[in-house]
Design an enzyme around this catalytic site. Structure first.
Site, PDB file in Angstrom:
ATOM      1  CE  LYS A  66      -3.908   1.959   2.634  1.00 11.32           C
ATOM      2  NZ  LYS A  66      -4.728   1.813   3.839  1.00 11.32           N
ATOM      3  CB  SER A 141      -7.911   3.660   2.599  1.00  5.75           C
ATOM      4  OG  SER A 141      -7.108   3.134   3.638  1.00  5.75           O
ATOM      5  CB  SER A 165      -8.026   0.777   5.569  1.00  2.00           C
ATOM      6  OG  SER A 165      -8.776   1.942   5.425  1.00  2.00           O
TER       7      SER A 165
HETATM    8  N1  GLN Z   1     -12.802   4.193   6.145  1.00  2.00           N
HETATM    9  C1  GLN Z   1     -12.180   4.588   7.376  1.00  2.00           C
HETATM   10  C2  GLN Z   1     -11.789   6.037   7.295  1.00  2.00           C
HETATM   11  O1  GLN Z   1     -12.034   6.627   6.317  1.00  2.00           O
HETATM   12  C3  GLN Z   1     -11.004   3.716   7.690  1.00  2.00           C
HETATM   13  C4  GLN Z   1      -9.817   4.051   6.903  1.00  2.00           C
HETATM   14  C5  GLN Z   1      -8.614   3.255   7.302  1.00  2.00           C
HETATM   15  O2  GLN Z   1      -8.714   2.242   7.991  1.00  2.00           O
HETATM   16  N2  GLN Z   1      -7.459   3.769   6.910  1.00  2.00           N
HETATM   17  O3  GLN Z   1     -11.246   6.587   8.193  1.00  2.00           O
END
Ligand code: GLN
Length: 471
Positions: A66, A141, A165
């Protein structure tokens, strides 16, 4: 082939690391223009593959990383214009450890800017597509990593999980994803979003493959003061018999799941019962409120963490006469969602509102943890949906609050620091459905042991490769 199968063939000399690298590069060139899982490819991959020592534990394995995880000499953007040209002079500890064991970085995968989102649509560059249906999101994400593993553009991937994410995209793309206990994998080299909630986690198409990555990455790191001194023993744990566990299932206050998710839940309970687990209904009363607390705490931490992107230290710098003009013009390059979170974060931390929002959310976090501790006196593992429904269409969540609601089931593990794993558990039409297992603090190995039992009992019926395999 699954990663551990590739590994075995390389060890037996039936396949060389170079052949593996060539096969995957060819596949990425063919399929990634349609999927857009990668932001950057490792141009030195073939050269590195020629030099791998075959007796290293991860020789011949490629990892898609990532793009918010630092890779030495390889651009790391965090999905943001602010870091568009940033080439880290060091590797994240997780990456350095994988490399030391013979794994190679195949490339860097797309994500929502700084990890803020649930679809990759907040990437400053482009959204990624779901390999099961290109009109749908791969989740986020870590959507690029999930898409890459599901399309077998990479046998293994790393994601990061601040509020879901790793697990949510794993579930949308029909693969496995682990959010380890907070601190089990060093955060050194992970671009910070909300430090008290997040960590790096592995993604793969089998539980054994997650174990390969965890054994190599986890453990104490002097560069991360929050890292835990819990030596990993994942592959070893997978060889042990499954203990007679008590499995909790939470139902109260958690309605509105799609029929496919409900069906997968019932089916999985049946599978676990068949494996000798005792199923028990339990209650986690505060869980439905976790989302509200998360969307106060995560932006609060983000507003502080993102203050470093001012154009003076690293990353891109906008033009301006005065320093404040440089800072203002540079920070104007943040995407809309990032700006929204910085604003919310500074608001909930500001004098007069701090007690009403930030402090209350912290108190709530303590209560959620206490409830989880009590709950894990009654059961050994907890089963929950990963998401309320399968992958949604690209452009299907224009309202930010609707996007936030996607994280209903995942943020609990981040607020409590507990380990959680998403496993493929069914289909709704042509789309994968994932479920989530949670374990007590530090019991990540147990989580994988139970997930492996499910994987074997269902004979990988929920692992489909919509675009075929590289090898
Ligand atoms: N969707 C969640 C957010 O927008 C989690 C994102 C993540 O785990 N990086 O914060």
């Amino acid at each position: 082939m699954l990663a551990h199968e590739i590994r075995a063939q390389v060890a037996r000399g039936e396949l060389s690391p170079l052949e593996v690298a060539e096969a995957y590069l060819r596949r990425v060139r063919e399929l990634d223009p349609g999927l857009k899982a990668f932001l950057t490819l490792n141009e030195r991959l073939l050269e590195e593959a020629r030099r791998v020592e075959r007796d290293l534990p991860l020789a011949g394995l490629l990892v898609a990383v990532k793009d918010n995880i630092a890779t030495k000499g390889l651009r790391t953007t965090a999905g943001s214009r602010l870091l568009e040209n940033f080439v880290p002079p060091y590797d994240a500890t997780a990456v350095a450890r994988l490399k030391a064991q013979g794994a190679l970085v195949l490339g860097k995968t797309n994500l929502d800017e700084f990890g803020m989102g649930s679809s990759t649509e907040h990437s400053a560059f482009f959204p990624s597509k779901n390999p099961f249906d290109p009109s749908r999101v791969p989740g986020g994400s870590s959507g690029g990593s999930a898409a890459a593993v599901a399309a077998d553009l990479a046998p293994l991937a790393l994601g990061s999980d601040t509020g879901g994410s790793v697990r949510q995209p794993a579930s949308f793309c029909g693969v496995y994803g682990l959010k380890p206990t907070y601190g089990r994998v060093s955060r050194f080299g992970l671009v910070a979003y909300a430090s008290s909630l997040e960590g790096i986690g592995p993604m793969a198409r089998s539980v054994r493959d997650l174990a390969l990555l965890m054994d190599a990455m986890a453990g104490l790191d002097p560069m991360d003061a929050t890292s835990l001194d819990l030596p990993p023993r994942f592959q070893e744990a997978l060889e042990e018999p499954l203990p007679p566990l008590r499995l909790g299932v939470v139902r109260e206050g958690l309605s509105g799941n799609s029929p496919g998710v409900e069906r997968a839940l019932e089916e999985a309970l049946g599978v676990f019962q068949g494996l000798g687990l005792r199923v028990k209904e339990v209650s986690w009363p505060s869980l439905p409120l976790a989302l509200a607390a998360y969307y106060i705490l995560a932006p609060a931490e983000a507003s502080s963490n993102l203050a470093r992107y001012d154009g003076t230290l690293f990353g891109t710098r906008a033009e301006g006469e005065e320093v404040w003009q440089v800072v203002e013009a540079t920070r104007a390059r943040f995407g809309l969602e990032v700006k929204r979170r910085v604003l919310v974060g500074t608001f909930v931390l500001s004098s007069g509102y701090y007690e009403a929002y930030y402090e209350r959310a912290q108190a709530f976090r303590a209560r959620l943890k206490a409830e989880a501790r009590a709950l894990f006196q009654e059961v050994d593992l907890l089963l929950l949906p990963t998401t309320p429904h399968p992958a949604f269409p690209l452009g299907g969540r224009p309202d930010p609050l609707a996007m936030y609601r996607e994280d209903l089931y995942t943020v609990g593990a981040n607020l409590t620091g507990l380990p959680a794993l998403s496993l493929p558990a069914g289909f709704e039409g042509h789309l994968p459905v994932g479920l989530q297992l949670l374990a007590p603090w530090g019991k990540d190995e147990l989580l994988l042991r139970a997930a492996l039992a499910h994987e074997e009992a269902t004979a990988r019926a929920f692992l489909k490769m919509p675009l075929g395999e590289a090898l």
